[in-house]
Write a protein that holds these residues in place. Structure first.
Motif, PDB file in Angstrom:
ATOM      1  N   MET A   1      24.052  16.358 -15.650  1.00  0.00           N
ATOM      2  CA  MET A   1      23.395  15.583 -16.716  1.00  0.00           C
ATOM      3  C   MET A   1      23.370  16.380 -18.024  1.00  0.00           C
ATOM      4  N   PHE A   2      23.099  17.673 -17.918  1.00  0.00           N
ATOM      5  CA  PHE A   2      22.930  18.489 -19.123  1.00  0.00           C
ATOM      6  C   PHE A   2      24.263  18.882 -19.762  1.00  0.00           C
ATOM      7  N   GLU A   3      25.365  18.552 -19.086  1.00  0.00           N
ATOM      8  CA  GLU A   3      26.676  18.820 -19.656  1.00  0.00           C
ATOM      9  C   GLU A   3      27.320  17.566 -20.243  1.00  0.00           C
ATOM     10  N   LEU A   4      26.674  16.409 -20.078  1.00  0.00           N
ATOM     11  CA  LEU A   4      27.234  15.166 -20.613  1.00  0.00           C
ATOM     12  C   LEU A   4      27.167  15.149 -22.134  1.00  0.00           C
ATOM     13  N   SER A   5      28.090  14.439 -22.746  1.00  0.00           N
ATOM     14  CA  SER A   5      28.098  14.320 -24.199  1.00  0.00           C
ATOM     15  C   SER A   5      26.918  13.473 -24.656  1.00  0.00           C
ATOM     16  N   LYS A   6      26.536  13.650 -25.910  1.00  0.00           N
ATOM     17  CA  LYS A   6      25.435  12.873 -26.465  1.00  0.00           C
ATOM     18  C   LYS A   6      25.739  11.384 -26.405  1.00  0.00           C
ATOM     19  N   ASN A   7      26.991  11.027 -26.639  1.00  0.00           N
ATOM     20  CA  ASN A   7      27.375   9.618 -26.623  1.00  0.00           C
ATOM     21  C   ASN A   7      27.163   9.001 -25.236  1.00  0.00           C
ATOM     22  N   LYS A   8      27.544   9.740 -24.182  1.00  0.00           N
ATOM     23  CA  LYS A   8      27.368   9.233 -22.823  1.00  0.00           C
ATOM     24  C   LYS A   8      25.881   9.115 -22.468  1.00  0.00           C
ATOM     25  N   LEU A   9      25.113  10.097 -22.914  1.00  0.00           N
ATOM     26  CA  LEU A   9      23.676  10.060 -22.636  1.00  0.00           C
ATOM     27  C   LEU A   9      22.995   8.913 -23.372  1.00  0.00           C
ATOM     28  N   GLN A  10      23.441   8.640 -24.579  1.00  0.00           N
ATOM     29  CA  GLN A  10      22.873   7.528 -25.341  1.00  0.00           C
ATOM     30  C   GLN A  10      23.133   6.197 -24.650  1.00  0.00           C
ATOM     31  N   LYS A  11      24.282   6.063 -24.003  1.00  0.00           N
ATOM     32  CA  LYS A  11      24.628   4.811 -23.323  1.00  0.00           C
ATOM     33  C   LYS A  11      23.690   4.516 -22.156  1.00  0.00           C
ATOM     34  N   ILE A  12      23.155   5.566 -21.547  1.00  0.00           N
ATOM     35  CA  ILE A  12      22.230   5.343 -20.437  1.00  0.00           C
ATOM     36  C   ILE A  12      20.775   5.551 -20.867  1.00  0.00           C
ATOM     37  N   GLY A  13      20.565   5.696 -22.167  1.00  0.00           N
ATOM     38  CA  GLY A  13      19.210   5.815 -22.693  1.00  0.00           C
ATOM     39  C   GLY A  13      18.508   7.097 -22.301  1.00  0.00           C
ATOM     40  N   ALA A  14      19.268   8.206 -22.252  1.00  0.00           N
ATOM     41  CA  ALA A  14      18.683   9.466 -21.781  1.00  0.00           C
ATOM     42  C   ALA A  14      18.955  10.640 -22.710  1.00  0.00           C
ATOM     43  N   ALA A  15      19.473  10.395 -23.910  1.00  0.00           N
ATOM     44  CA  ALA A  15      19.880  11.493 -24.790  1.00  0.00           C
ATOM     45  C   ALA A  15      18.698  12.348 -25.236  1.00  0.00           C
ATOM     46  N   ILE A  16      17.603  11.703 -25.613  1.00  0.00           N
ATOM     47  CA  ILE A  16      16.451  12.446 -26.142  1.00  0.00           C
ATOM     48  C   ILE A  16      15.769  13.253 -25.037  1.00  0.00           C
ATOM     49  N   THR A  17      15.463  12.594 -23.935  1.00  0.00           N
ATOM     50  CA  THR A  17      14.741  13.256 -22.845  1.00  0.00           C
ATOM     51  C   THR A  17      15.550  14.408 -22.263  1.00  0.00           C
ATOM     52  N   THR A  18      16.846  14.205 -22.086  1.00  0.00           N
ATOM     53  CA  THR A  18      17.704  15.259 -21.543  1.00  0.00           C
ATOM     54  C   THR A  18      17.702  16.481 -22.451  1.00  0.00           C
ATOM     55  N   GLN A  19      17.846  16.270 -23.747  1.00  0.00           N
ATOM     56  CA  GLN A  19      17.841  17.387 -24.691  1.00  0.00           C
ATOM     57  C   GLN A  19      16.497  18.100 -24.708  1.00  0.00           C
ATOM     58  N   GLU A  20      15.417  17.346 -24.594  1.00  0.00           N
ATOM     59  CA  GLU A  20      14.087  17.959 -24.665  1.00  0.00           C
ATOM     60  C   GLU A  20      13.740  18.746 -23.408  1.00  0.00           C
ATOM     61  N   ILE A  21      14.290  18.349 -22.275  1.00  0.00           N
ATOM     62  CA  ILE A  21      14.153  19.176 -21.073  1.00  0.00           C
ATOM     63  C   ILE A  21      15.009  20.439 -21.225  1.00  0.00           C
ATOM     64  N   LYS A  22      16.202  20.262 -21.735  1.00  0.00           N
ATOM     65  CA  LYS A  22      17.179  21.354 -21.831  1.00  0.00           C
ATOM     66  C   LYS A  22      16.737  22.484 -22.754  1.00  0.00           C
ATOM     67  N   GLN A  23      16.030  22.164 -23.825  1.00  0.00           N
ATOM     68  CA  GLN A  23      15.708  23.170 -24.836  1.00  0.00           C
ATOM     69  C   GLN A  23      14.470  24.008 -24.493  1.00  0.00           C
ATOM     70  N   GLN A  24      13.821  23.722 -23.388  1.00  0.00           N
ATOM     71  CA  GLN A  24      12.559  24.393 -23.085  1.00  0.00           C
ATOM     72  C   GLN A  24      12.647  25.921 -22.988  1.00  0.00           C
ATOM     73  N   PRO A  25      13.628  26.501 -22.296  1.00  0.00           N
ATOM     74  CA  PRO A  25      13.661  27.970 -22.244  1.00  0.00           C
ATOM     75  C   PRO A  25      13.686  28.614 -23.632  1.00  0.00           C
ATOM     76  N   ASP A  26      14.424  28.038 -24.562  1.00  0.00           N
ATOM     77  CA  ASP A  26      14.444  28.564 -25.931  1.00  0.00           C
ATOM     78  C   ASP A  26      13.083  28.378 -26.607  1.00  0.00           C
ATOM     79  N   LEU A  27      12.452  27.243 -26.342  1.00  0.00           N
ATOM     80  CA  LEU A  27      11.145  26.978 -26.939  1.00  0.00           C
ATOM     81  C   LEU A  27      10.079  27.939 -26.417  1.00  0.00           C
TER      82      LEU A  27
END
Length: 398
Positions: A1-27
């Motif tokens: 899931m975290f390697e999918l392109s933004k366009n693919k994630l947007q199609k399934i309505g998961a672009a924002i949530t996926t990115q926000e889970i992914k960025q946590q270690p940096d945060l």
């Protein structure tokens, strides 16, 4: 899931949530950098509180609504052992409880530090809880931990000398429906402030947390494959601070599936006392396993019991390696830098739960970024009426 392109994630309505889970270690790293910069100001603020308390112990009330409340639920058991108990008594109450029945939670003659957690800071209960505390408690201070500089809580804190405003990194202000990085960053902030563990040891915890988070992101498909092909219920279990964290874990599934998957949470030992009736062939059971050897035995006992019963669709432990481990399926968390105490362990465990909720949402044909299109529930709660309150506990005409 975290390697999918933004366009693919947007199609399934998961672009924002996926990115926000992914960025946590940096945060997490950014959060501690901010706290380090504010360390002297925080020391001064806490010195001021102790002086005005005139030798009395200070009630520290962690508060928030929903996910923000569960931060306090996770913190308090750990801080009861590792906090500064000479000066503080720790509590966790929802703003929803405080506002609805103030006199059951706020005591006029007890010096109090109200620690308000909020993503947006615009929930009516969050704003009202601060106002009511100011009216009801004679010696009152506030620590406002929020993700939105332009939220009402933050704005109200800026000109109040009794209120210290601690802003989270800008990206922690989740744009998605469900709180992800906002929860873990606010939890980590409060741990860093109130935990009396030596700074050098806490630095190891942070390093381990970041490694755990990065590792989980690379193993998301492995986590997905552990999920049963068909399930309709999830139960999260844990002990100590991890019992509090199970509240947040189950809520992520409930929110992101819009209730299509039923959820329950409980302590490992408490689950047998009735809630175990929740189990059926469509139930996934997930246990947060504590690193304290004594507590760990109770966490593993219930998981082994449920596995032996053979009723649930699957039983999964999430754990660092210990002196004893679950005989069944386990999501192993790296422990190469440090064994994590339970309140810190809550971060990668909740992050694992976020990943599970993300995949479960898609599995039931929901859209994680907007799981409730009917508006039954909203990113910032709506429809709350704050009633006037007088000192006798009666409604006013306001």
């Amino acid at each position: 899931m975290f390697e999918l392109s933004k366009n693919k994630l947007q199609k399934i309505g998961a672009a924002i949530t996926t990115q926000e889970i992914k960025q946590q270690p940096d945060l997490w790293k950014e959060t501690i950098d901010r706290l380090t910069q504010e360390q002297e100001d925080l020391f001064f603020f806490f010195d001021q509180i102790k002086k005005e308390a005139n030798g009395k112990r200070i009630r520290v009330i962690f508060t928030g609504a929903g996910t923000s409340q569960y931060i306090g639920d996770t913190l308090v058991p750990y801080l009861n052992e590792h906090g500064d108990n000479e000066f503080f008594i720790f509590h966790s109450f929802g703003t929803t409880d405080i506002v609805a029945s103030p006199k059951e939670f706020l005591f006029p003659n007890e010096p109090t530090l109200l620690v308000s957690f909020a993503r947006s800071g615009n929930s009516p209960e969050s704003v009202a809880a601060v106002q009511i505390a100011n009216e009801q408690v004679k010696t009152i201070f506030h620590l406002t931990i929020t993700c939105a500089e332009d939220g009402m809580l933050a704005k109200n804190a800026q000109d109040d000398k009794q209120n210290y405003l601690l802003l989270m990194p800008e990206r922690a202000n989740d744009a998605g429906f469900a709180m992800t990085g906002s929860f873990t960053c606010m939890l980590l902030s409060a741990l860093w402030i109130f935990d009396q563990t030596a700074l050098e040891e806490k630095a190891k915890y942070l390093e381990q947390l970041v490694k755990n988070g990065q590792d989980l992101l690379s193993r998301d498909l492995e986590i997905q494959q552990l999920l049963p092909d068909s399930f309709e219920r999830i139960a999260y279990l844990g002990s100590g601070s991890l019992a509090g964290a199970t509240r947040e874990a189950q809520l992520k599934v409930l929110e992101l599936t819009a209730g299509k998957v039923a959820t329950i949470f409980d302590s490992s030992m408490g689950f047998r006392h009735g809630p175990k009736s929740f189990l059926n062939s469509g139930t996934l059971v997930i246990g947060f396993v504590n690193n304290r050897p004594y507590t760990r035995k109770y966490d593993l006992d219930i998981l082994e019991e449920i596995k032996e019963d053979g009723v649930a669709a699957n039983v999964i432990a999430i754990a660092q390696l210990g002196n004893i481990d679950f005989s069944g399926t386990t999501v192993l968390l790296d422990d190469s830098i440090s064994k994590l105490p339970d309140a810190y362990l809550a971060l990668p465990m909740v992050m694992t739960a976020q990943i599970i909720a993300l995949y479960t949402s898609i599995k039931v044909a929901n859209t994680p970024d907007d799981p409730s299109p009917t508006g039954t529930v909203n990113r910032v709660v709506k429809g709350v009426i704050i009633h006037g309150y007088d000192n006798e506990g009666e409604m006013t005409d306001e």
